[in-house]
Motif scaffolding. Structure first.
Motif, PDB file in Angstrom:
ATOM      1  N   LEU A 321       0.900  -0.928   0.258  1.00 18.27           N
ATOM      2  CA  LEU A 321       0.002  -0.165   0.016  1.00 18.27           C
ATOM      3  C   LEU A 321       0.773   1.239   0.041  1.00 18.27           C
ATOM      4  O   LEU A 321       0.602   2.139  -0.844  1.00 18.27           O
ATOM      5  N   LEU A 322       2.055   1.147   0.708  1.00 11.14           N
ATOM      6  CA  LEU A 322       2.891   2.302   0.752  1.00 11.14           C
ATOM      7  C   LEU A 322       3.832   2.696  -0.546  1.00 11.14           C
ATOM      8  O   LEU A 322       4.223   3.618  -0.801  1.00 11.14           O
ATOM      9  N   SER A 323       3.799   1.421  -1.372  1.00  9.34           N
ATOM     10  CA  SER A 323       4.494   1.638  -2.727  1.00  9.34           C
ATOM     11  C   SER A 323       3.585   1.921  -3.857  1.00  9.34           C
ATOM     12  O   SER A 323       3.924   2.212  -4.808  1.00  9.34           O
ATOM     13  N   ALA A 324       2.118   2.019  -3.384  1.00 11.52           N
ATOM     14  CA  ALA A 324       0.843   2.501  -4.310  1.00 11.52           C
ATOM     15  C   ALA A 324       0.959   4.198  -4.950  1.00 11.52           C
ATOM     16  O   ALA A 324       0.992   4.522  -6.130  1.00 11.52           O
ATOM     17  N   PRO A 325       1.556   5.480  -3.895  1.00  8.02           N
ATOM     18  CA  PRO A 325       1.706   6.471  -4.535  1.00  8.02           C
ATOM     19  C   PRO A 325       2.441   6.569  -5.773  1.00  8.02           C
ATOM     20  O   PRO A 325       1.930   7.201  -6.915  1.00  8.02           O
ATOM     21  N   PRO A 326       3.813   6.058  -5.792  1.00  2.13           N
ATOM     22  CA  PRO A 326       4.269   6.428  -7.088  1.00  2.13           C
ATOM     23  C   PRO A 326       3.862   5.649  -8.329  1.00  2.13           C
ATOM     24  O   PRO A 326       3.788   6.182  -9.368  1.00  2.13           O
ATOM     25  N   ALA A 327       3.298   4.388  -7.997  1.00  2.00           N
ATOM     26  CA  ALA A 327       2.631   3.724  -9.218  1.00  2.00           C
ATOM     27  C   ALA A 327       1.364   4.342  -9.671  1.00  2.00           C
ATOM     28  O   ALA A 327       0.966   4.628 -10.807  1.00  2.00           O
ATOM     29  N   LEU A 328       0.496   4.797  -8.405  1.00  2.00           N
ATOM     30  CA  LEU A 328      -0.592   5.416  -8.921  1.00  2.00           C
ATOM     31  C   LEU A 328      -0.324   6.757  -9.768  1.00  2.00           C
ATOM     32  O   LEU A 328      -0.882   7.248 -10.612  1.00  2.00           O
ATOM     33  N   GLY A 329       0.692   7.506  -9.135  1.00  2.00           N
ATOM     34  CA  GLY A 329       0.998   8.824 -10.062  1.00  2.00           C
ATOM     35  C   GLY A 329       1.577   8.505 -11.208  1.00  2.00           C
ATOM     36  O   GLY A 329       1.280   9.202 -12.302  1.00  2.00           O
ATOM     37  N   PHE A 330       2.151   7.361 -11.633  1.00  2.00           N
ATOM     38  CA  PHE A 330       2.739   6.920 -12.791  1.00  2.00           C
ATOM     39  C   PHE A 330       1.660   6.850 -13.712  1.00  2.00           C
ATOM     40  O   PHE A 330       1.565   7.342 -14.820  1.00  2.00           O
ATOM     41  N   GLY A 331       0.553   6.078 -13.272  1.00  2.00           N
ATOM     42  CA  GLY A 331      -0.410   5.696 -14.075  1.00  2.00           C
ATOM     43  C   GLY A 331      -1.447   7.002 -14.226  1.00  2.00           C
ATOM     44  O   GLY A 331      -1.828   7.115 -15.535  1.00  2.00           O
ATOM     45  N   LEU A 332      -1.572   7.711 -13.389  1.00  2.00           N
ATOM     46  CA  LEU A 332      -2.471   8.950 -13.577  1.00  2.00           C
ATOM     47  C   LEU A 332      -1.828   9.787 -14.611  1.00  2.00           C
ATOM     48  O   LEU A 332      -2.561  10.335 -15.698  1.00  2.00           O
ATOM     49  N   SER A 333      -0.542  10.368 -14.523  1.00  2.00           N
ATOM     50  CA  SER A 333       0.041  11.233 -15.457  1.00  2.00           C
ATOM     51  C   SER A 333       0.260  10.454 -16.950  1.00  2.00           C
ATOM     52  O   SER A 333       0.068  11.267 -17.787  1.00  2.00           O
ATOM     53  N   SER A 334       0.483   9.192 -16.962  1.00  3.79           N
ATOM     54  CA  SER A 334       0.304   8.705 -18.377  1.00  3.79           C
ATOM     55  C   SER A 334      -0.941   8.553 -18.984  1.00  3.79           C
ATOM     56  O   SER A 334      -0.897   9.005 -20.167  1.00  3.79           O
ATOM     57  N   LEU A 335      -1.904   8.779 -18.030  1.00  7.65           N
ATOM     58  CA  LEU A 335      -3.249   9.017 -19.038  1.00  7.65           C
ATOM     59  C   LEU A 335      -3.565  10.272 -19.244  1.00  7.65           C
ATOM     60  O   LEU A 335      -4.161  10.641 -20.202  1.00  7.65           O
ATOM     61  N   TYR A 336      -3.170  11.479 -18.410  1.00  5.82           N
ATOM     62  CA  TYR A 336      -3.579  12.726 -18.564  1.00  5.82           C
ATOM     63  C   TYR A 336      -2.676  13.675 -18.904  1.00  5.82           C
ATOM     64  O   TYR A 336      -2.881  14.915 -18.971  1.00  5.82           O
ATOM     65  N   TRP A 337      -1.353  13.216 -19.260  1.00 11.12           N
ATOM     66  CA  TRP A 337      -0.420  14.346 -19.632  1.00 11.12           C
ATOM     67  C   TRP A 337      -0.705  15.185 -20.826  1.00 11.12           C
ATOM     68  O   TRP A 337      -0.332  16.382 -20.933  1.00 11.12           O
TER      69      TRP A 337
END
Length: 481
Positions: A321-337
């Protein structure tokens, strides 16, 4: 629009099907399952050791067997897709992956489990290259860039979700089955995807007239095998002499492969990796940047998970769960850049990578004393994840944007192999760097200092990737002129 948004192609791809949304969901879910199984088994290792009485070497092969087969056979899977049809090979790979997952979940012994894991990796290698090929052949323009953004999000999410989901399933001990659900969870999903694929996958017949470069295939598979096996098993076995011999042999065989491919092309044959694919504007520098990004990201997640569990005493679920923030940020910015102002799109990858390097350095300083993770460290990771996604997705679009759709399978095979090798190399090298400075289980302060050294190497990889991103920008601009 900028050239990163709507990269031109040499020939028009097959028009996007009416059910493009469900089609994309289908192939990306298959991709997600394959990525999930790279990491989901890690948290099941203690249960497998107890349940099957497995030795340490056998457990390492349970984990590594999948990765080795997957990495070695990816380009083979891509070429088979081009010859026999992407949709057909996707279904065959999905069926093999699903059946092997069932066999893994029911395995009566360690030897059986190792063998089934290799078959599972082979099924994934048949399925995964077709995902990118199907995107290349059925989407165009902005729709393709959005699809590639989703692909990047799935890639980021699979690495983190595997550890979280694995922790949940093992902790739940469903019906007293212990570790087995980490494999069995793929079965109902795989069956549903197979049923849906009959209606959703487009009819894209393969090019049966395309000759199969068997010599190139054998040489490349051997070169990749000699590279991946020691990288995956080296640290666990103490970097034995045979591992270094294999790495040297791999370098020799990659040279032999280049000579073989040139000779086949000179005779008018069809090499495994056509030179025109490698000469596509921006592909090689973008692939170099993608390799470094995946190596840094995967290696960091590996070291970070070890620090949390073996030094801070966190559970596998909490660490995931604590490793989720970088992966979540990676995924969100990949979608919305793409929603950023258009004037920022071309300079975005190098700027984002420089920001990522700074964010990870800040994180390393904040955790170097071995204290519990605070809000500042989590925010630094989130910023790093957001920034790296803003580089990865447009670089991916630039790498594939100028490849003829007829060469989609070859370009996909090259890039997917680069991604997988990046993950393997990152975990091997950065994992060794971390473990060489912290004898786990280690005191938190010792592990924190080891993590800081590892993060400095991660930041250096992102800085080097910045250089490749700048070269990609220049190459695509020259190709457009």
């Amino acid at each position: 629009m900028t050239d990163l948004q709507t990269p031109p192609v040499v020939a028009a791809p097959t028009p996007a099907p009416t059910r493009s949304g469900p089609l994309l969901a289908l192939v990306l879910l298959g991709q997600f399952m394959a990525l999930l199984d790279v990491s989901i088994v890690n948290v099941a290792v203690p249960g497998i050791r107890t349940g099957l009485g497995a030795s340490g070497a056998a457990l390492q092969l349970v984990v590594a067997g999948y990765t080795i087969a997957y990495a070695v056979l990816l380009i083979t899977g891509a070429r088979l897709g081009a010859r026999h049809g992407y949709s057909r090979l996707f279904r065959i790979g999905l069926a093999a992956f699903t059946a092997a997952s069932l066999a893994c979940g029911l395995a009566p012994g360690t030897g059986w489990l190792i063998g089934f894991r290799v078959l599972q990796g082979a099924g994934a290698a048949l399925m995964v290259p077709q995902v990118m090929s199907l995107i290349q052949r059925t989407f165009t323009g902005a729709a393709r860039v959005r699809a590639l953004g989703l692909y990047s999000a799935v890639l980021a999410g699979g690495m983190a979700v595997g550890q979280v989901l694995g922790g949940v399933l093992v902790s739940a001990d469903l019906f007293g089955t212990g570790w087995r659900p980490v494999f069995l969870v793929n079965v109902p999903i795989g069956v549903l995807l197979l049923i849906a694929s009959r209606r959703l996958l487009p009819v894209l017949p393969g090019d049966h007239g395309r000759r199969f470069d068997l010599v190139g295939l054998v040489v490349l598979a051997a070169a990749l095998g000699l590279l991946v096996v020691p990288l995956v098993l080296g640290h666990e076995l103490g970097w034995p002499v045979w591992g270094w011999v294999m790495l040297a042999g791999s370098a020799v065989l990659f040279g032999v492969f280049a000579v073989v491919e040139r000779r086949i092309a000179a005779r008018g044959g069809q090499p495994l990796v056509p030179g025109r694919v490698l000469r596509a504007p921006g592909l090689l520098p973008a692939a170099g940047a993608v390799f470094l990004i995946m190596a840094a990201f995967a290696g960091f997640l590996f070291a970070f998970a070890l620090h949390q569990q073996a030094a801070l005493g966190y559970s596998a679920l909490r660490a995931g769960l604590l490793s989720a923030p970088p992966a979540l940020g990676f995924g969100l910015s990949s979608l919305y850049w793409q929603r950023l102002p258009a004037r920022l799109h071309r300079p975005l990858p190098p700027l984002a990578l420089a920001t990522t390097a700074g964010a990870y350095l800040l994180f390393g300083v904040l955790v170097s004393d071995g204290a519990d993770l605070g809000l500042g460290a989590e925010l630094a990771l989130a910023v790093g994840g957001l920034a790296v996604g803003c580089a990865y997705s447009p670089l991916f679009a630039a790498a594939l944007g100028r490849i003829d759709p007829a060469d989609a399978a070859d370009g996909s095979g090259v890039l997917v192999t680069v991604i997988q090798l990046g993950q393997v190399v990152g975990v091997a090298l950065l994992g060794t760097l971390f473990l060489g400075r912290a004898a786990l289980p280690a005191p938190p302060a010792e592990s924190g200092r080891a993590l800081l050294v590892t993060v400095v190497a991660v930041a250096a990889a992102f800085v080097l990737a910045t250089g490749f991103a700048l070269r990609t920008r220049r190459a695509t601009a020259a190709g457009r002129d």
